[in-house]
Design a protein around this motif. Sequence first.
Motif: not given
Length: 253
Positions: A132-149
């Motif tokens: 992604m750095i090479e292309k200067r574009a990208g998306r990292m998406i993590g699936i978290n949870t409401e339980c964290s709060m």
Amino acid sequence: MNIDLSGKIALVTGATGELGRVMIRTLAKCGADVVIHYRSNEARALELQQEVQSMGRRAIIVEADITSQDSIMNMKAKVVEQLGAVDIVVANAVVQYQWTSVLEQAAEDYRSQFESCVLQSVFLAKAFVPGMIEKRAGRMIGINTECSMQNFETQSAYVSGKRGMDGVYRVLAKEVGGHQITVNQVAPGWTISERDRKSNSERNEGYEKSVALKRRGTDQEIANAVAFLASDLSSFITGAYIPVCGGNIMPSI
């Protein structure tokens, strides 16, 4: 205004799971070619691959242990060889276990949550962010949870893993933002999935009372949030923890 992921390659870990399947379908419908990660359910991965290919999108299946850096690096090599560099990574997989109290929860359960939440996130970043750095574009998406709060009884192993994941994603967002890579998290509530529809268990009045919208969300609503964060429409959003839970939790300022 439409979500257009044409020309993008998206990887979803845990893609054969209840939420993962809908994420894959949704990203494909938005125009992305997809990488269907699985750990043990090859039959379901193949079914999902055929479904996506019938939409006219490219799709490959890849088996990997998301708690192993070597396994994730091998997955990356296969993906690059067969499809190309990944533009969108969705960290959705997590090890399942039986919830109980802190005093009774096995140490191995805390270890499995750390490995499948924190280390998975780290290993995926090491594997795919350089491209992604090479292309200067990208998306990292993590699936978290409401339980964290919520921090309710019996949630300790899950919450500790997801809170650790949250720390990784927030720091990563600052480290790679200059390369125009966004790093965000979607935090589902207790979501209605295919399993609930088959068992007619969509409703839970006790839970729904605490939700501002007075209902449970759906797997499609979670996938919609993922698709938005994967798209150019979210180009100035990074470092965010976004609850998709109908207002059951509300992060404060």
